[in-house]
Design an enzyme around this catalytic site. Structure first.
Site, PDB file in Angstrom:
ATOM      1  N   ASN A 104       9.791   5.530   4.349  1.00 25.15           N
ATOM      2  CA  ASN A 104      10.987   6.064   4.607  1.00 25.15           C
ATOM      3  C   ASN A 104      11.687   5.258   5.708  1.00 25.15           C
ATOM      4  O   ASN A 104      11.080   4.515   6.489  1.00 25.15           O
ATOM      5  CB  ASN A 104      10.923   7.358   5.253  1.00 25.15           C
ATOM      6  N   HIS A 121       9.310  -0.352   4.455  1.00 26.70           N
ATOM      7  CA  HIS A 121      10.611  -0.709   3.642  1.00 26.70           C
ATOM      8  C   HIS A 121      11.792  -0.884   4.946  1.00 26.70           C
ATOM      9  O   HIS A 121      13.232  -0.723   4.578  1.00 26.70           O
ATOM     10  CB  HIS A 121      11.252   0.415   2.805  1.00 26.70           C
ATOM     11  N   CYS A 153      27.157 -14.802  16.630  1.00 28.40           N
ATOM     12  CA  CYS A 153      27.656 -15.834  15.627  1.00 28.40           C
ATOM     13  C   CYS A 153      28.583 -15.519  14.684  1.00 28.40           C
ATOM     14  O   CYS A 153      29.090 -16.245  13.940  1.00 28.40           O
ATOM     15  CB  CYS A 153      26.362 -16.583  15.052  1.00 28.40           C
ATOM     16  N   PRO A 217       5.614  18.838  -4.716  1.00 27.98           N
ATOM     17  CA  PRO A 217       5.958  19.960  -5.552  1.00 27.98           C
ATOM     18  C   PRO A 217       5.898  19.680  -7.126  1.00 27.98           C
ATOM     19  O   PRO A 217       5.756  20.600  -7.890  1.00 27.98           O
ATOM     20  CB  PRO A 217       7.400  20.400  -5.119  1.00 27.98           C
ATOM     21  N   ALA A 234       5.599  19.568   1.418  1.00 30.00           N
ATOM     22  CA  ALA A 234       4.759  19.238   2.685  1.00 30.00           C
ATOM     23  C   ALA A 234       5.046  20.169   3.951  1.00 30.00           C
ATOM     24  O   ALA A 234       4.139  20.326   4.529  1.00 30.00           O
ATOM     25  CB  ALA A 234       5.672  17.679   3.126  1.00 30.00           C
TER      26      ALA A 234
HETATM   27  C1  BV8 Z   1       8.652  -6.014  -4.191  1.00 34.43           C
HETATM   28  C2  BV8 Z   1      14.754   0.792   1.334  1.00 34.43           C
HETATM   29  C3  BV8 Z   1       8.144  -8.490  -4.695  1.00 34.43           C
HETATM   30  C4  BV8 Z   1      16.208   0.781   1.074  1.00 34.43           C
HETATM   31  C5  BV8 Z   1      13.507   1.120  -1.022  1.00 34.43           C
HETATM   32  C6  BV8 Z   1       6.032  -3.773 -10.502  1.00 34.43           C
HETATM   33  C7  BV8 Z   1       6.313  -2.935 -11.581  1.00 34.43           C
HETATM   34  C8  BV8 Z   1       7.601  -2.620 -11.747  1.00 34.43           C
HETATM   35  C9  BV8 Z   1       8.694  -2.591 -10.720  1.00 34.43           C
HETATM   36  C10 BV8 Z   1       8.224  -3.584  -9.855  1.00 34.43           C
HETATM   37  C11 BV8 Z   1       7.067  -4.071  -9.479  1.00 34.43           C
HETATM   38  N1  BV8 Z   1       6.876  -4.540  -8.396  1.00 34.43           N
HETATM   39  C12 BV8 Z   1       8.228  -4.706  -7.857  1.00 34.43           C
HETATM   40  C13 BV8 Z   1       8.941  -3.977  -8.641  1.00 34.43           C
HETATM   41  C14 BV8 Z   1      10.185  -3.852  -8.574  1.00 34.43           C
HETATM   42  C15 BV8 Z   1      10.690  -2.960  -7.556  1.00 34.43           C
HETATM   43  C16 BV8 Z   1      10.006  -1.410  -7.766  1.00 34.43           C
HETATM   44  O1  BV8 Z   1       8.993  -1.080  -7.459  1.00 34.43           O
HETATM   45  N2  BV8 Z   1      10.932  -0.738  -8.836  1.00 34.43           N
HETATM   46  C17 BV8 Z   1      10.462   0.623  -9.301  1.00 34.43           C
HETATM   47  C18 BV8 Z   1      11.683   1.268  -9.167  1.00 34.43           C
HETATM   48  C19 BV8 Z   1       9.867   0.663 -10.631  1.00 34.43           C
HETATM   49  N3  BV8 Z   1      10.214  -3.133  -6.324  1.00 34.43           N
HETATM   50  C20 BV8 Z   1      10.521  -3.804  -5.517  1.00 34.43           C
HETATM   51  O2  BV8 Z   1      11.588  -4.538  -5.749  1.00 34.43           O
HETATM   52  C21 BV8 Z   1       9.857  -4.178  -4.106  1.00 34.43           C
HETATM   53  N4  BV8 Z   1       9.755  -5.506  -3.787  1.00 34.43           N
HETATM   54  O3  BV8 Z   1       7.828  -5.665  -4.982  1.00 34.43           O
HETATM   55  O4  BV8 Z   1       8.801  -7.672  -3.923  1.00 34.43           O
HETATM   56  C22 BV8 Z   1       9.018  -8.630  -5.892  1.00 34.43           C
HETATM   57  C23 BV8 Z   1      10.109  -9.378  -5.513  1.00 34.43           C
HETATM   58  C24 BV8 Z   1      11.055 -10.043  -6.610  1.00 34.43           C
HETATM   59  C25 BV8 Z   1      10.759  -9.183  -7.854  1.00 34.43           C
HETATM   60  C26 BV8 Z   1       9.913  -8.354  -8.367  1.00 34.43           C
HETATM   61  C27 BV8 Z   1       8.814  -7.960  -7.084  1.00 34.43           C
HETATM   62  C28 BV8 Z   1      10.752  -3.463  -2.801  1.00 34.43           C
HETATM   63  C29 BV8 Z   1      10.861  -2.037  -2.873  1.00 34.43           C
HETATM   64  C30 BV8 Z   1      11.492  -1.567  -1.861  1.00 34.43           C
HETATM   65  C31 BV8 Z   1      12.993  -0.744  -2.202  1.00 34.43           C
HETATM   66  N5  BV8 Z   1      13.432  -0.242  -0.850  1.00 34.43           N
HETATM   67  N6  BV8 Z   1      14.170   1.621   0.245  1.00 34.43           N
HETATM   68  C32 BV8 Z   1      16.831   1.995   1.388  1.00 34.43           C
HETATM   69  O5  BV8 Z   1      16.350   3.066   1.431  1.00 34.43           O
HETATM   70  O6  BV8 Z   1      18.183   2.034   1.082  1.00 34.43           O
HETATM   71  S1  BV8 Z   1      12.616   1.862  -1.876  1.00 34.43           S
HETATM   72  C33 BV8 Z   1      13.227   3.698  -1.789  1.00 34.43           C
HETATM   73  O7  BV8 Z   1      12.368   4.367  -2.800  1.00 34.43           O
HETATM   74  C34 BV8 Z   1      12.945   4.110  -0.582  1.00 34.43           C
HETATM   75  O8  BV8 Z   1      12.024   3.640   0.504  1.00 34.43           O
HETATM   76  C35 BV8 Z   1      11.987   5.515  -1.007  1.00 34.43           C
HETATM   77  O9  BV8 Z   1      11.030   5.804  -0.116  1.00 34.43           O
HETATM   78  C36 BV8 Z   1      11.088   4.620  -2.109  1.00 34.43           C
HETATM   79  C37 BV8 Z   1      10.200   5.499  -2.898  1.00 34.43           C
HETATM   80  O10 BV8 Z   1      10.954   6.754  -3.336  1.00 34.43           O
HETATM   81  P1  BV8 Z   1      10.250   8.025  -2.785  1.00 34.43           P
HETATM   82  O11 BV8 Z   1       9.926   7.814  -1.209  1.00 34.43           O
HETATM   83  O12 BV8 Z   1       8.843   8.247  -3.499  1.00 34.43           O
HETATM   84  O13 BV8 Z   1      11.378   9.110  -3.083  1.00 34.43           O
HETATM   85  P2  BV8 Z   1      11.380   9.877  -4.406  1.00 34.43           P
HETATM   86  O14 BV8 Z   1      12.886  10.629  -4.206  1.00 34.43           O
HETATM   87  O15 BV8 Z   1      11.400   8.750  -5.582  1.00 34.43           O
HETATM   88  O16 BV8 Z   1      10.377  10.715  -4.587  1.00 34.43           O
HETATM   89  C38 BV8 Z   1      10.461  11.948  -3.552  1.00 34.43           C
HETATM   90  C39 BV8 Z   1       9.438  12.635  -3.928  1.00 34.43           C
HETATM   91  O17 BV8 Z   1       9.278  13.903  -3.035  1.00 34.43           O
HETATM   92  C40 BV8 Z   1       9.572  13.462  -5.263  1.00 34.43           C
HETATM   93  O18 BV8 Z   1       8.372  13.232  -6.132  1.00 34.43           O
HETATM   94  C41 BV8 Z   1       9.835  14.702  -4.949  1.00 34.43           C
HETATM   95  O19 BV8 Z   1       9.140  15.842  -6.131  1.00 34.43           O
HETATM   96  C42 BV8 Z   1       8.889  15.053  -3.643  1.00 34.43           C
HETATM   97  N7  BV8 Z   1       9.489  16.136  -2.785  1.00 34.43           N
HETATM   98  C43 BV8 Z   1      10.638  16.634  -2.907  1.00 34.43           C
HETATM   99  N8  BV8 Z   1      10.818  17.475  -2.110  1.00 34.43           N
HETATM  100  C44 BV8 Z   1       9.698  17.662  -1.242  1.00 34.43           C
HETATM  101  C45 BV8 Z   1       8.687  16.540  -1.886  1.00 34.43           C
HETATM  102  N9  BV8 Z   1       7.449  16.251  -1.567  1.00 34.43           N
HETATM  103  C46 BV8 Z   1       7.046  17.179  -0.387  1.00 34.43           C
HETATM  104  N10 BV8 Z   1       7.654  17.890   0.326  1.00 34.43           N
HETATM  105  C47 BV8 Z   1       8.860  18.163  -0.027  1.00 34.43           C
HETATM  106  N11 BV8 Z   1       9.649  18.981   0.528  1.00 34.43           N
END
Ligand code: BV8
Length: 254
Positions: A104, A121, A153, A217, A234
């Site tokens: 986060n 991140h 700058c 959930p 959570a």
């Molecule tokens: C990188 C900042 C090297 C910006 C964010 C391997 C395979 C496939 C793809 C990739 C791979 N390696 C890299 C990639 C590409 C990509 C990636 O992972 N893509 C995904 C979509 C497949 N990764 C990257 O690009 C990373 N860089 O690896 O560098 C590289 C370089 C070049 C090319 C390739 C690799 C960088 C990733 C960082 C991206 N930046 N955020 C911003 O926020 O504006 S990511 C963004 O998603 C947020 O940070 C967030 O935290 C993160 C993850 O999401 P979650 O936190 O899990 O949130 P989400 O909504 O998805 O889920 C919430 C969950 O909570 C749900 O399950 C829900 O059920 C649950 N929930 C809901 N309510 C509750 C709850 N749980 C508990 N209590 C509740 N009340």
């Protein structure tokens, strides 16, 4: 109060554990009123990650990207840590080795008192000069200028966050894998476990025989690997675990 049988089994391990890692995602801030990324009300619903949280998007249209972050900063600024954040802030004081790794960027863990944090991140309250790479805090709500420029700058400022396609800080990532590979228990709380490399941390912990505890959930790709999987929010599950843990720690003292 809900009784969940697995909690007592978890407590039997937890109260003797020295090295704990907690990985959080957007879900832990959901009960503070901050929309998650991928859920029904997800942030990405109105926008597509590919259109905004990428360096290409910023080069193409820095104003649009900054309008999105300015909108999110406005939402986050009025939000407070919930019970889940606060309990993790307290656990940092209870367990000898406790590290919080968060995906986060909202800063709510810091507001809840957590100090030992790895922000994978980045942080939405920090901005970085695209020329000088200097990082400064900026809490202006709304931003005085969109897109903002460096006062030194004049170059464009960008959010100090990691976008898709950008590498994470190597020192932060190294530390995250180091502590995950040497802990006894890793909690994965409020993350859909799809964004890499964060999603690999619990698996690295399991490789080193750590127990995985998931709180969500909904099921995720991590669920089948979890030793304990609590299907719930959570802000509900952590207080239940914390209550039982405190009882056990009190018994141990007496
Ligand atoms: C990188 C900042 C090297 C910006 C964010 C391997 C395979 C496939 C793809 C990739 C791979 N390696 C890299 C990639 C590409 C990509 C990636 O992972 N893509 C995904 C979509 C497949 N990764 C990257 O690009 C990373 N860089 O690896 O560098 C590289 C370089 C070049 C090319 C390739 C690799 C960088 C990733 C960082 C991206 N930046 N955020 C911003 O926020 O504006 S990511 C963004 O998603 C947020 O940070 C967030 O935290 C993160 C993850 O999401 P979650 O936190 O899990 O949130 P989400 O909504 O998805 O889920 C919430 C969950 O909570 C749900 O399950 C829900 O059920 C649950 N929930 C809901 N309510 C509750 C709850 N749980 C508990 N209590 C509740 N009340």
């Amino acid at each position: 109060m809900r009784k969940i049988p697995e909690i007592s089994q978890l407590i039997d391990i937890l109260y003797q554990t020295k090295q704990i890692v907690v990985l959080t995602g957007a879900g832990i801030s959901a009960e503070s009123g901050i929309p998650t990324f991928r859920g029904e009300e997800g942030l990405w619903k109105q926008y597509r990650a590919e259109d905004l949280a990428t360096p290409i998007a910023f080069i193409k249209d820095p104003k649009l990207v900054w309008e999105w972050y300015d909108w999110r900063r406005g939402i986050i600024a009025s939000k407070k840590p919930n019970a889940g954040h606060k309990i993790l802030g307290r656990w940092e004081k209870i367990f000898p080795n406790f590290i919080l790794i968060t995906q986060n960027i909202d800063g709510l863990h810091q507001k809840a008192g957590s100090k030992n944090i790895l922000e994978l991140h980045g942080n939405i309250w920090k901005v970085r000069c695209t020329e000088e790479r200097t990082i400064t805090e900026n809490h202006d709500i709304p931003l005085e200028e969109i897109p903002p420029h460096c006062p030194d700058c004049g170059a464009l400022l960008r959010p100090h966050v990691v976008w898709f396609g950008e590498s994470l800080s190597s020192s932060v990532l190294y530390k995250a894998f180091q502590v995950s590979s040497s802990c006894e228990i890793i909690f994965s709380i409020g993350t859909s476990a799809v964004v890499q490399p964060a999603a690999s941390l619990p698996l690295a912990a399991a490789e080193a025989n750590a127990k995985i505890v998931e709180i969500n959930p909904d099921p995720t790709p991590l669920t089948s690997y979890a030793d304990f999987s609590f299907r719930g929010k959570a802000g509900e599950i952590l207080p239940l675990i914390n209550k039982e843990l405190n009882k056990k720690l009190k018994d141990r003292k007496e």
